[in-house]
Structure formats: C-alpha cells, structure tokens
Design an enzyme around this catalytic site. Structure first.
Site, PDB file in Angstrom:
ATOM      1  N   LYS A   1       0.840  -1.201   0.000  1.00 19.54           N
ATOM      2  CA  LYS A   1       0.000   0.000   0.000  1.00 19.54           C
ATOM      3  C   LYS A   1       0.876   1.253   0.000  1.00 19.54           C
ATOM      4  O   LYS A   1       0.723   2.157  -0.814  1.00 19.54           O
ATOM      5  CB  LYS A   1      -0.923  -0.016   1.223  1.00 19.54           C
ATOM      6  CG  LYS A   1      -2.000   1.063   1.165  1.00 19.54           C
ATOM      7  CD  LYS A   1      -2.762   1.192   2.471  1.00 19.54           C
ATOM      8  CE  LYS A   1      -3.757   0.093   2.683  1.00 19.54           C
ATOM      9  NZ  LYS A   1      -4.677   0.378   3.804  1.00 19.54           N
TER      10      LYS A   1
ATOM     11  N   GLU B  20       9.944  -5.956   4.213  1.00 14.00           N
ATOM     12  CA  GLU B  20      10.167  -7.258   3.582  1.00 14.00           C
ATOM     13  C   GLU B  20       9.825  -7.208   2.096  1.00 14.00           C
ATOM     14  O   GLU B  20      10.586  -7.672   1.246  1.00 14.00           O
ATOM     15  CB  GLU B  20       9.304  -8.349   4.242  1.00 14.00           C
ATOM     16  CG  GLU B  20       9.600  -8.605   5.699  1.00 14.00           C
ATOM     17  CD  GLU B  20       8.678  -7.844   6.636  1.00 14.00           C
ATOM     18  OE1 GLU B  20       8.440  -8.340   7.745  1.00 14.00           O
ATOM     19  OE2 GLU B  20       8.200  -6.748   6.253  1.00 14.00           O
TER      20      GLU B  20
ATOM     21  N   GLY C  59      -5.268  -4.693   5.392  1.00 18.81           N
ATOM     22  CA  GLY C  59      -4.478  -5.698   4.674  1.00 18.81           C
ATOM     23  C   GLY C  59      -5.121  -7.067   4.670  1.00 18.81           C
ATOM     24  O   GLY C  59      -5.240  -7.714   3.629  1.00 18.81           O
ATOM     25  N   ARG C  60      -5.589  -7.521   5.844  1.00 19.23           N
ATOM     26  CA  ARG C  60      -6.136  -8.887   5.928  1.00 19.23           C
ATOM     27  C   ARG C  60      -7.520  -8.991   5.301  1.00 19.23           C
ATOM     28  O   ARG C  60      -8.053 -10.089   5.141  1.00 19.23           O
ATOM     29  CB  ARG C  60      -6.171  -9.341   7.388  1.00 19.23           C
ATOM     30  CG  ARG C  60      -6.946  -8.443   8.333  1.00 19.23           C
ATOM     31  CD  ARG C  60      -6.675  -8.808   9.791  1.00 19.23           C
ATOM     32  NE  ARG C  60      -7.246  -7.887  10.755  1.00 19.23           N
ATOM     33  CZ  ARG C  60      -6.658  -6.760  11.155  1.00 19.23           C
ATOM     34  NH1 ARG C  60      -5.490  -6.398  10.658  1.00 19.23           N
ATOM     35  NH2 ARG C  60      -7.244  -5.984  12.058  1.00 19.23           N
TER      36      ARG C  60
ATOM     37  N   GLU D  92      -5.310 -11.505  14.038  1.00 14.55           N
ATOM     38  CA  GLU D  92      -4.836 -10.117  13.968  1.00 14.55           C
ATOM     39  C   GLU D  92      -5.977  -9.152  14.267  1.00 14.55           C
ATOM     40  O   GLU D  92      -5.765  -8.063  14.782  1.00 14.55           O
ATOM     41  CB  GLU D  92      -4.231  -9.837  12.580  1.00 14.55           C
ATOM     42  CG  GLU D  92      -3.398  -8.565  12.517  1.00 14.55           C
ATOM     43  CD  GLU D  92      -2.594  -8.442  11.235  1.00 14.55           C
ATOM     44  OE1 GLU D  92      -1.384  -8.742  11.256  1.00 14.55           O
ATOM     45  OE2 GLU D  92      -3.170  -8.053  10.199  1.00 14.55           O
TER      46      GLU D  92
ATOM     47  N   HIS E  46      -4.859 -37.740  11.040  1.00 18.37           N
ATOM     48  CA  HIS E  46      -3.651 -38.512  11.315  1.00 18.37           C
ATOM     49  C   HIS E  46      -2.587 -37.642  11.981  1.00 18.37           C
ATOM     50  O   HIS E  46      -1.426 -38.022  12.060  1.00 18.37           O
ATOM     51  CB  HIS E  46      -3.109 -39.112  10.010  1.00 18.37           C
ATOM     52  CG  HIS E  46      -4.077 -40.054   9.365  1.00 18.37           C
ATOM     53  ND1 HIS E  46      -4.094 -41.409   9.630  1.00 18.37           N
ATOM     54  CD2 HIS E  46      -5.102 -39.825   8.501  1.00 18.37           C
ATOM     55  CE1 HIS E  46      -5.072 -41.972   8.935  1.00 18.37           C
ATOM     56  NE2 HIS E  46      -5.700 -41.038   8.250  1.00 18.37           N
TER      57      HIS E  46
ATOM     58  N   LYS F   1       8.762  -4.704  14.838  1.00 16.23           N
ATOM     59  CA  LYS F   1       9.363  -4.010  13.693  1.00 16.23           C
ATOM     60  C   LYS F   1      10.351  -2.944  14.170  1.00 16.23           C
ATOM     61  O   LYS F   1      11.426  -2.779  13.613  1.00 16.23           O
ATOM     62  CB  LYS F   1       8.273  -3.321  12.856  1.00 16.23           C
ATOM     63  CG  LYS F   1       7.391  -4.216  12.045  1.00 16.23           C
ATOM     64  CD  LYS F   1       6.506  -3.318  11.191  1.00 16.23           C
ATOM     65  CE  LYS F   1       5.306  -4.047  10.630  1.00 16.23           C
ATOM     66  NZ  LYS F   1       4.366  -3.112  10.008  1.00 16.23           N
TER      67      LYS F   1
END
Length: 560
Positions: free
Chosen positions: A214, A220, A274-275, A361, A392, A517
């Site tokens: 954005k 990153e 974002g999410r 979040e 399993h 951060k």
C-alpha cells in the site's frame, strides 16, 4: 443507550449467559442431539450453503440469550455503521469498507460522503483490461516474449488471502482451463530461500512481477522487490523494469522512483485493511492474470452475496452472526480458547492460514475500543489442516485431550472426481464419509459400558473411552468454485467482525505487529555497523547480545 465506555461484561445479557453456563454443564451432546426439533432449529440454508450448528453445546434457550447479548452489544447499529462508512476503526480514524470491493456496479457505499463503488469499478475495469493484454500476448516483455509467469510479491494480507483463493480454485475445471500455460507464484518471506524457490525454473523474459505494498515502504516486500528487480535487470537491462514489473499501491511517487510506470500501478484505499484486501487489486490483479477477470468476478459475486445476507438478514437466520455469537459463547463463556478449521477439501489447504490472520490479527486484543483493559478473553487460537490429513495428526488431542470447537467444511461435488472400478465408493465419497463421521464421534464419544459390551479388556477401557460432548459445526457447500470460495471468505470475515463488535474491541487495527518491527530496526543498524566497521555490540540485553555475537561470529555474510 449504554454509554460507549461500558464493557459488555457489565450488561445483564452477559451476566445472564454466565449463569446459564451452569445449565449447559449439566447437558451432554448425546442427549441434545436426540431432540430433532432442536437440531432442526439449528440448521440454516442460504444461497446453496447449509450450516448445521446442532453439535454446539447450546440449547434454543442459549441461542435466545446470545441474541439478547447481540442487542446489548448494539450489533445491528455496529453492522450498519460499518456498511455506512463510519470511521469504526477509531484508532486509525478509518472506515472499514471491504464490502465495497465486491459491491455490484449500481450499489452505493459511501466513505466520507463519497460513493466509493465507481472508484472500485474503475480499478476493476483497469485490471480487466491489463490482464487481458497480458493473457492475450498483446503486452510483451523486453525481448518480445509473452509474459506467462507471474510472481506476486507481498506479505501478510497481501499474500495469505490471494494464496488461499489461488489454491482453492486452481483445480476447479473452469479455472484450470483458463490458466493453461500460465504460472502464479507468491513471494512473501524475506528469507532469501523464498526468493530462490520462487524464481527457480522461471525465465526473466517471460516473468511479470506484481509488487503489492500500500505504502511501497513495507520492509520485507520492498527488499524482495529490489531483489527481483536486480534479477530482471541483470538479465534484460534497466529499461526492462517498466515492462516486467507492476504495482498494487497508493504511493505513486515511490512507484515511479522504483522504476515502475505509475500508469501500471493499481490503487486501493485506506479503508481496506491488509487482511481484508483479497477482493481489492491485491488479490484481483494476480488472480486475474492467472485465471482471467471473468473467473475472479465470480469470486467477488460470491462474497457480495454473503455481504448482502449479513447486512439484511434477521440475526436468528444470519449465518455470520450466528457463527460469531457461537464463537463468543465458546471463548468467553465455555472457556475454549482455540478453534480448529477443518476443510474436507485439499483445495482449501490455505484457508486456515488465511483465517489465522483474519481472526487473530483482528481480535487478538487486550483493551476495549475505548482503551479499557478487558476482564475477559477475546480472540481465539485458530489452526487447521484439510481432512483427512488432520485426522492422522492432531485429532487425537481433539478427541481425548483438550476440548477444541471444530469447524467442519465439506463440499458436495468434487472438483476432480475419481471413480475406480471395484471400489465400494468413489474417492470423494471416501473423503466425505469422514466429514460426516467425525462430528458425531466428537459429540457422542464412547462410554465404558459400550466398550465392555464389545469385550474390550478392562485395562484398555480407560484408554479407549471417549468423553464426547465436544462441540463442532458443519458447513456444506454444493461445490468449490470461484463463487463459493467468495462466499466462504465473506462468511469468516463477517463472523470475525461480529465477535469483535460483541466483545467491544477494534477488530480493524493491529498495533501488536509494530513493536517487533521497531526493535528489528535497532538490530538492523547494529548488524550493518558490526559488519562494515566491526562495531562492538551495545544496547542489547545479555541474552540478545550473546545470540547476536554467535550469529556474527559464525555467519559468513560478505562485507557490504
């Protein structure tokens, strides 16, 4: 109306539910499930979906009390405020309008008095036009070759949502046909191994990189973008960037500075968290490049169908509201801190990781929206695997260890059916046999008396006893298509919002991701000065100093 600073736990509706827990503790799902009227009242159908929550530790009285809690929490008003564009994300002073991203063209959804739907469709139309150019081969790379491979660079919400949708539809026959000869990969982690894996086998001449950030400052993402820019320019020259890299961003100045033509930047808005951004250019651009816009538009329509259901359906028949209230009941009243998301569909293998972010979040908060410390737990620990793989792996704990409410998600019609001659059932029927059996195994369990009748030896009876009374719900989808994937996404997005509205928290900020951060910046500076000038470590505690010292001594990073 209660003052905005009142906590929901101080209301009569909350206290009433607290008292009601004692009644529920006296019940067992074996008995509750024998009441057909109760079970019938706990089944909801909408737009092809069937929800069955009869295996929750709840009676019809519980549901009435939860609906009273929704009233006490002013849920109707809070949902209206979200769809009306009020700044319900108060700590960042923003609207929360991901529903506008998939609204029909003629809808009106306003932010700060302005209808955002035309702006949304301007971007969608631009994506449609651009993706068609790339897919048809009329837009070519620096050496004249069509761009058939796409690497989407982004992290968190810029990656988990689009990856979930891509994984869910890539084996759908229509999507599979549309994607012939194309590849879509996602680069998220700053770990250089992720870069190496993503570009392995790719040719820069046929690769388009979509940088999703954005602000165009995410540490990153931008380092990964610079790494891929280097990969492209080393092979094709500096001028190739404009042909091989595009952006999903609102910071056009930084996009241009990076070397990307601002005309090839696709916008989204600060009212998209974002999410919650998979329905924006963040997801729609890479997915349209892979599958074509017409397939992705069906995904948007599926989500929009649930948006309208959520906004307009009475709560007692409203799927996201019922699911959200039941989650509050499980977490805050019955004391179950986790939730297992168990899709009986390999195509949904990336669903739980996406919902982990959407849910944890959003609702992993310790204070109310007004900043008051909460005397009750919020949020839940989400995890999951597709069935039958999870059976399993961790189902042992779910059956005989801790109580973990489960979401079972099943699909009626397989994307890729297999019928083998001589087998009792098809492969999909074999899978779905487990989908139908597991919720009952959790609910009913197995008693010592049943085991004795089966002549199980006495010393094994305690080990083979299943207490049962373990809650779950089942969601059955007719098939897994782009449309139903959109429905599934929106159900969980709105369910999370309902939980946050009831708990009285802000589900749309994420201050908890900031502190790490900031501390990483300090470490980054130290690593730089230690590697370039041999500066001694300072300003860290003994533990961190020791670990950093070991890292610097034994890593063979080149001098920068």
């Amino acid at each position: 109306m209660a003052s905005s600073t009142a906590l929901i736990c101080d209301t009569e509706a909350w206290k009433d539910l607290k008292g009601h827990v004692e009644d529920i503790k006296k019940t067992h799902l074996r008995d509750l499930m024998s009441d057909a009227n109760r079970c019938q009242s706990m089944m909801m159908e909408f737009d092809g979906l069937l929800l069955d929550y009869s295996r929750q530790r709840a009676t019809e009285e519980t549901m009435d009390k939860l609906l009273n809690l929704a009233k006490a929490a002013q849920l109707t008003e809070k949902i209206s405020r979200m769809f009306n564009g009020d700044h319900i994300n108060s700590t960042e002073n923003r609207s929360v309008l991901h529903a506008a991203l998939r609204a029909p063209k003629d809808a009106v959804i306003k932010a700060d008095g302005k209808n955002m739907v035309p702006e949304v469709w301007n971007v969608l139309d631009k994506i449609k036009e651009f993706s068609e150019k790339i897919r048809s081969g009329s837009w070519v790379g620096a050496t004249g070759k069509p761009l058939k491979d796409v690497v989407a660079v982004g992290i968190g919400g810029s990656f988990l949502g689009p990856l979930f949708v891509h994984t869910a539809i890539q084996t759908d026959p229509e999507a599979l046909e549309s994607a012939k000869g194309r590849q879509l990969r996602f680069l998220a982690n700053i770990d250089p191994v992720d870069v190496a894996r993503n570009i392995n086998g790719l040719n820069p001449e046929t690769t388009l990189v979509v940088v999703v950030s954005k602000t165009f400052t995410t540490a990153e993402t931008m380092l990964n973008a610079r790494t891929l820019r280097e990969w492209i320019t080393t092979a094709l020259g500096a001028s190739a960037v404009a042909k091989h890299m595009v952006a999903v961003s609102t910071n056009l100045a930084l996009v241009e500075k990076f070397g990307i033509d601002p005309n090839n930047a696709f916008a989204f808005w600060d009212w998209v968290g974002g999410r919650y951004s998979v329905c924006s250019a963040v997801g729609v651009l890479p997915l349209s490049l892979q599958y074509g816009f017409s397939v992705v538009e069906k995904f948007l329509k599926g989500a929009s169908s649930i948006d309208q259901h959520f906004q307009s359906t009475p709560f007692e028949k409203n799927i996201p509201v019922l699911l959200g209230l039941l989650s509050v009941w499980n977490v805050s009243f019955l004391g179950y801190p986790a939730r297992a998301i168990l899709p009986y569909s390999q195509a949904l293998e990336k669903f739980a990781p996406h919902i982990q972010q959407v849910s944890m979040e959003s609702n992993g908060k310790g204070v109310s929206i007004d900043g008051l410390p909460l005397p009750y737990e919020t949020g839940e620990i989400d995890f999951g695997e597709p069935g039958t793989n999870g059976q399993h792996s961790f189902y042992q704990l779910i059956h005989q260890g801790r109580v973990i409410p489960c979401d079972f998600i099943g699909i009626v019609k397989s994307q890729q059916p297999v019928y083998l001659k001589g087998e009792v059932v098809s492969n999909h029927d074999e899978l779905m046999s487990n989908f139908f059996a597991q919720p009952d195994a959790l609910a009913y369990g197995k008693t010592p008396e049943q085991l004795q009748k089966e002549n199980v030896s006495e010393n094994l009876i305690p080990h083979k006893t299943f207490s049962g009374n373990r809650p779950s719900l089942s969601l059955l989808l007719p098939e897994l298509t782009a449309y139903s994937v959109g429905q599934l996404l929106a159900i969980y997005e709105h369910r999370v919002a309902v939980q946050g509205f009831v708990w009285g928290i802000n589900s749309f900020d994420q201050w908890g991701v900031e502190l790490g951060k900031v501390l990483a910046t300090q470490v980054r500076k130290q690593l730089h000065s230690s590697r370039t000038q041999g500066t001694a470590l300072e300003g860290f505690n003994y533990s961190t100093t020791t670990l950093l010292k070991r890292y610097l001594e034994t890593s063979s990073e080149p001098q920068i």
